[in-house]
Design a protein around this motif. Structure first.
Motif, PDB file in Angstrom:
ATOM      1  N   GLU A   2      -3.658  -2.677  -5.222  1.00  0.00           N
ATOM      2  CA  GLU A   2      -3.083  -2.408  -6.529  1.00  0.00           C
ATOM      3  C   GLU A   2      -3.743  -1.225  -7.243  1.00  0.00           C
ATOM      4  O   GLU A   2      -3.148  -0.482  -7.751  1.00  0.00           O
ATOM      5  CB  GLU A   2      -3.650  -3.881  -7.278  1.00  0.00           C
ATOM      6  N   LEU A  12       0.902  -1.302   0.038  1.00  0.00           N
ATOM      7  CA  LEU A  12       0.143  -0.061  -0.053  1.00  0.00           C
ATOM      8  C   LEU A  12       0.864   1.238   0.140  1.00  0.00           C
ATOM      9  O   LEU A  12       2.205   1.122   0.411  1.00  0.00           O
ATOM     10  CB  LEU A  12      -1.017   0.104   1.377  1.00  0.00           C
ATOM     11  N   ILE A  13       0.296   2.298  -0.436  1.00  0.00           N
ATOM     12  CA  ILE A  13       0.901   3.663  -0.447  1.00  0.00           C
ATOM     13  C   ILE A  13       0.109   4.444   0.699  1.00  0.00           C
ATOM     14  O   ILE A  13      -1.163   4.738   0.398  1.00  0.00           O
ATOM     15  CB  ILE A  13       0.830   4.511  -1.707  1.00  0.00           C
ATOM     16  N   SER A  60      -0.752   8.099   1.225  1.00  0.00           N
ATOM     17  CA  SER A  60      -0.580   9.203   0.446  1.00  0.00           C
ATOM     18  C   SER A  60      -0.504  10.576   1.002  1.00  0.00           C
ATOM     19  O   SER A  60      -0.206  11.738   0.538  1.00  0.00           O
ATOM     20  CB  SER A  60      -1.396   9.345  -0.703  1.00  0.00           C
ATOM     21  N   THR A  63      -2.396   1.863  -5.602  1.00  0.00           N
ATOM     22  CA  THR A  63      -0.998   2.145  -6.010  1.00  0.00           C
ATOM     23  C   THR A  63      -0.747   2.574  -7.427  1.00  0.00           C
ATOM     24  O   THR A  63      -0.064   3.428  -7.803  1.00  0.00           O
ATOM     25  CB  THR A  63      -0.038   0.977  -5.854  1.00  0.00           C
ATOM     26  N   THR A 108       5.392   2.905   0.525  1.00  0.00           N
ATOM     27  CA  THR A 108       5.655   4.210   0.246  1.00  0.00           C
ATOM     28  C   THR A 108       4.824   5.274   0.920  1.00  0.00           C
ATOM     29  O   THR A 108       3.487   4.847   1.401  1.00  0.00           O
ATOM     30  CB  THR A 108       5.262   4.470  -1.384  1.00  0.00           C
ATOM     31  N   HIS A 127       0.853   6.407  -8.870  1.00  0.00           N
ATOM     32  CA  HIS A 127       1.982   5.964  -9.538  1.00  0.00           C
ATOM     33  C   HIS A 127       1.450   6.861 -10.817  1.00  0.00           C
ATOM     34  O   HIS A 127       2.357   7.515 -11.497  1.00  0.00           O
ATOM     35  CB  HIS A 127       2.496   5.019  -9.941  1.00  0.00           C
TER      36      HIS A 127
END
Length: 280
Positions: free
Chosen positions: A266, A3-4, A6, A269, A31, A273
């Protein structure tokens, strides 16, 4: 799929920052976007300092933002804006923010002051070709004193008007951080080029409008965040939040949208990106 997170305020962790980062990585959060607002412009470089530290295989990748929060709009001096311009030029500073409008606290600057600081920072972001991270809070649920001060001013309407005039034409997009608006405000944000990032308050019992917006949002425009150390999700509400806990918000969002935890990881993420291609 990791996972990110944010949106996390890593500079709010002092003695245990390293442990917090290791917790996040162990939880599958690989991240983190460290938000560079500090306690004011004098500290907005701290997130970038973290992002530029040597990487470690046991800690998440860190990217940074930099910006002047609307509560600090009176400090958006020429000197502070020059500092922001310099920070925004760094490759690890991938966004300008969090910036925007906040009509919630009575001590906040008046709308014209906030708007001037917001416009100035959008210009800096456009020059740097970086997306923006938006903070928007209305006076609807504020104290009587704040309501008296801000009157009928609507932060969302003012924000979207300013974005339409000063930001959307640049085509750089951004994130509606800790999205807490209505489904209609979510639709208008998406139309303006923004992603909607959902935090721990998505899980709170009284947050049905946020859940409605999260359900309606296009799959390619959703993100998850902690806003750590604030807004810990259920079942940890009331505790100090940390990036590892974004797994709970992601799980709630997955359940709401009827998909698996792996699918939401997924999806969010890929979305991150896409908005920040240098992080892929």
């Amino acid at each position: 799929m990791p996972l990110i997170d944010s949106h996390a305020h890593l500079d709010f962790y002092n003695e245990d920052r390293e442990a917090i980062l290791r917790n996040a990585y162990a939880a599958g959060v690989h991240t983190i976007m460290a938000i560079g607002i500090g306690e004011g412009p004098d500290e907005m470089h701290l997130a970038l300092d973290f992002a530029n530290e040597p990487s470690s295989p046991e800690k998440p990748k860190i990217y940074a933002s930099a910006g002047i929060h609307p509560q600090e709009a009176t400090k958006a001096t020429p000197e502070a804006l020059a500092k922001l311009s310099a920070l925004a030029a760094d490759a690890k500073c991938i966004a300008v923010g969090e910036i925007g409008l906040d009509y919630y606290h009575v001590e906040n600057p008046l709308p014209p002051v906030q708007k001037e600081a917001f416009i100035a920072q959008m210009r800096i972001a456009a020059s740097a070709r970086k997306p923006i991270l938006i903070h928007c809070r209305t006076s609807e649920l504020a104290t009587p004193q704040a309501k008296a001060k801000f009157g009928t001013a609507d932060a969302w309407e003012d924000l979207l008007d300013l974005i339409a005039e000063h930001w959307t034409p640049h085509g750089l997009g951004g994130i509606m951080h800790c999205f807490s608006g209505t489904p209609e405000q979510g639709r208008r944000s998406v139309e303006a080029g923004f992603y909607l990032s959902f935090a721990g308050n998505l899980t709170y019992p009284k947050a049905q409008p946020i859940r409605d917006a999260a359900l309606e949002a296009p799959a390619d425009r959703i993100l998850v965040e902690t806003d750590a150390p604030f807004l810990a999700p259920i079942p940890l509400r009331g505790q100090r939040n940390e990036p590892a806990y974004v797994v709970h918000t992601a799980a709630a969002l997955a359940e709401l949208r009827g998909i698996s935890h792996e699918a939401i990881a997924e999806l969010t993420t890929e979305n991150f990106h896409r908005l920040f291609p240098t992080t892929a």
